[in-house]
Design a protein around this motif. Structure first.
Motif, mmCIF file in Angstrom:
data_model
loop_
_atom_site.group_PDB
_atom_site.id
_atom_site.type_symbol
_atom_site.label_atom_id
_atom_site.label_comp_id
_atom_site.label_asym_id
_atom_site.label_seq_id
_atom_site.Cartn_x
_atom_site.Cartn_y
_atom_site.Cartn_z
ATOM 1 N N MET A 190 0.841 95.632 48.254
ATOM 2 C CA MET A 190 -0.248 96.183 49.164
ATOM 3 C C MET A 190 0.144 95.517 50.342
ATOM 4 N N SER A 191 -0.466 96.309 51.298
ATOM 5 C CA SER A 191 -0.267 97.010 52.820
ATOM 6 C C SER A 191 -0.255 96.186 53.336
ATOM 7 N N ARG A 192 0.175 95.848 54.781
ATOM 8 C CA ARG A 192 -0.514 94.599 55.405
ATOM 9 C C ARG A 192 -1.915 95.261 55.401
ATOM 10 N N LYS A 193 -2.240 96.157 55.652
ATOM 11 C CA LYS A 193 -4.025 96.046 56.552
ATOM 12 C C LYS A 193 -4.921 95.945 55.501
ATOM 13 N N ASP A 194 -4.511 96.409 54.384
ATOM 14 C CA ASP A 194 -5.310 96.065 53.206
ATOM 15 C C ASP A 194 -5.158 94.462 52.769
ATOM 16 N N VAL A 195 -4.099 94.285 53.404
ATOM 17 C CA VAL A 195 -4.083 92.313 53.105
ATOM 18 C C VAL A 195 -5.387 91.777 54.291
ATOM 19 N N THR A 196 -4.996 92.224 54.921
ATOM 20 C CA THR A 196 -6.649 91.846 56.142
ATOM 21 C C THR A 196 -7.371 92.219 55.831
ATOM 22 N N LYS A 197 -7.956 93.263 55.246
ATOM 23 C CA LYS A 197 -8.931 93.213 55.360
ATOM 24 C C LYS A 197 -9.474 92.830 53.757
ATOM 25 N N GLU A 198 -8.277 92.576 52.690
ATOM 26 C CA GLU A 198 -9.156 91.783 51.434
ATOM 27 C C GLU A 198 -9.406 90.452 51.485
ATOM 28 N N LEU A 199 -8.541 89.123 53.206
ATOM 29 C CA LEU A 199 -8.556 88.202 53.938
ATOM 30 C C LEU A 199 -9.878 88.335 54.800
ATOM 31 N N SER A 200 -10.199 89.019 55.310
ATOM 32 C CA SER A 200 -11.094 89.227 56.767
ATOM 33 C C SER A 200 -12.674 89.143 55.365
ATOM 34 N N GLU A 201 -13.000 90.271 54.277
ATOM 35 C CA GLU A 201 -13.937 90.273 53.552
ATOM 36 C C GLU A 201 -14.778 88.656 52.608
ATOM 37 N N LYS A 202 -13.028 88.174 52.885
ATOM 38 C CA LYS A 202 -13.688 86.617 51.928
ATOM 39 C C LYS A 202 -13.971 85.566 53.069
ATOM 40 N N VAL A 203 -12.889 85.726 54.427
ATOM 41 C CA VAL A 203 -13.949 85.021 55.645
ATOM 42 C C VAL A 203 -15.402 84.602 55.418
ATOM 43 N N GLU A 204 -15.491 86.187 55.748
ATOM 44 C CA GLU A 204 -17.671 86.632 56.466
ATOM 45 C C GLU A 204 -18.180 86.083 55.068
ATOM 46 N N LYS A 205 -17.536 86.284 54.179
ATOM 47 C CA LYS A 205 -18.594 85.811 52.894
ATOM 48 C C LYS A 205 -18.738 84.078 52.553
ATOM 49 N N LYS A 206 -18.050 83.510 52.936
ATOM 50 C CA LYS A 206 -17.649 82.848 53.237
ATOM 51 C C LYS A 206 -18.412 82.178 54.432
ATOM 52 N N LEU A 207 -17.973 82.771 56.039
ATOM 53 C CA LEU A 207 -19.483 82.041 57.203
ATOM 54 C C LEU A 207 -20.502 82.114 56.533
ATOM 55 N N ARG A 208 -21.109 83.186 55.886
ATOM 56 C CA ARG A 208 -21.756 83.898 56.085
ATOM 57 C C ARG A 208 -22.977 82.851 54.864
ATOM 58 N N ARG A 209 -22.009 82.223 54.039
ATOM 59 C CA ARG A 209 -23.029 81.476 53.745
ATOM 60 C C ARG A 209 -23.133 79.688 53.655
ATOM 61 N N ARG A 210 -22.332 79.749 55.155
ATOM 62 C CA ARG A 210 -21.949 78.493 55.678
ATOM 63 C C ARG A 210 -22.722 77.959 56.981
ATOM 64 N N PHE A 211 -23.207 79.696 57.622
ATOM 65 C CA PHE A 211 -22.789 78.266 59.326
ATOM 66 C C PHE A 211 -23.931 79.812 59.842
ATOM 67 N N ALA A 212 -24.896 79.300 60.466
ATOM 68 C CA ALA A 212 -26.267 79.756 61.281
ATOM 69 C C ALA A 212 -25.979 81.498 61.918
ATOM 70 N N LEU A 213 -24.598 81.187 62.834
ATOM 71 C CA LEU A 213 -24.587 82.664 63.024
ATOM 72 C C LEU A 213 -22.463 83.016 63.177
ATOM 73 N N VAL A 214 -22.664 83.974 62.208
ATOM 74 C CA VAL A 214 -20.945 84.378 62.824
ATOM 75 C C VAL A 214 -21.259 85.421 63.069
ATOM 76 N N ALA A 215 -20.157 85.847 63.490
ATOM 77 C CA ALA A 215 -19.770 87.005 65.187
ATOM 78 C C ALA A 215 -17.912 87.460 64.963
#
Length: 162
Positions: free
Chosen positions: A1-26
Motif C-alpha cells: 500500500m502506498s504512503r498516500k493510501d495509508v494516510t487516507k485510510e488512517l485519516s478515514e478512521k480518525v474522522e470516524k472516531k472523532l465524529r462519534r465522540r466530539f461536538a466539533l471536528v475540523a
C-alpha cells in the motif's frame, strides 16, 4: 500500500472516531501561520453555557503513515489538551523502541478489525495540558482556518465547507 493510501485510510478512521465522540471536528487546521494539525476536535465541558465552552477540551491529531512521514519535519503539532498520533502499528512500535514518541501524546493504531486502539500512552495526566491558545482562538481556527469542519449532533453529521 502506498504512503498516500495509508494516510487516507488512517485519516478515514480518525474522522470516524472523532465524529462519534466530539461536538466539533475540523480537518487541516492552521493553529498559527506556521503550524497546521491534521485534525482538531472540541468537546464542551460541563456547567452553564460559558463554563461549557471555557472548560471544554481540544484534541489535536496527527496522522503519520511511515517513518519518512514522521521525520519529514511537518505535522507534529501537539498543542491540545489531548494529543493523538495515529499511525500503523509497526511504525508505533519502531518509534517506541527508538524512544522517538513525543511526550504528551497518545498513540493510536488500527487493530486487526480496523478500529483505532490506544497502543502507547505518553500523556501527561495530572501535569497539565500542552495547550497554548485560548478556547476562543482554537474555536476560531477550527471555524475559519480549516479545510473542512463538521458539527456533530447525536449521530447526525452536517458538513460545512468554505
Amino acid at each position: 500500500m502506498s504512503r498516500k493510501d495509508v494516510t487516507k485510510e488512517l485519516s478515514e478512521k480518525v474522522e470516524k472516531k472523532l465524529r462519534r465522540r466530539f461536538a466539533l471536528v475540523a480537518r487541516e487546521v492552521w493553529v498559527d501561520p506556521d503550524h497546521r494539525v491534521d485534525f482538531m476536535a472540541f468537546s464542551p465541558g460541563v456547567g452553564g453555557r460559558n463554563m461549557k465552552l471555557e472548560h471544554g477540551r481540544f484534541v489535536f491529531v496527527e496522522v503519520k503513515s511511515c517513518m519518512a512521514d514522521f521525520k519529514s519535519g511537518y505535522g507534529l503539532t501537539f498543542r491540545g489538551d489531548d494529543n493523538w498520533l495515529v499511525c500503523p502499528r509497526d511504525l508505533a512500535d519502531e518509534l517506541h523502541d527508538k524512544m522517538l514518541l513525543p511526550l504528551g501524546v497518545q498513540v493510536y493504531c488500527p487493530d486487526n478489525g480496523g478500529s483505532l486502539r490506544l497502543r502507547y500512552d505518553l500523556s501527561m495526566r495530572g501535569a497539565g495540558s500542552l495547550r497554548e491558545d485560548s478556547t476562543l482562538c482554537l474555536l476560531w481556527a477550527m471555524l475559519m482556518d480549516s479545510y473542512t469542519r463538521w458539527r456533530t449532533t447525536g449521530g447526525l453529521f452536517i458538513e460545512a465547507s468554505d
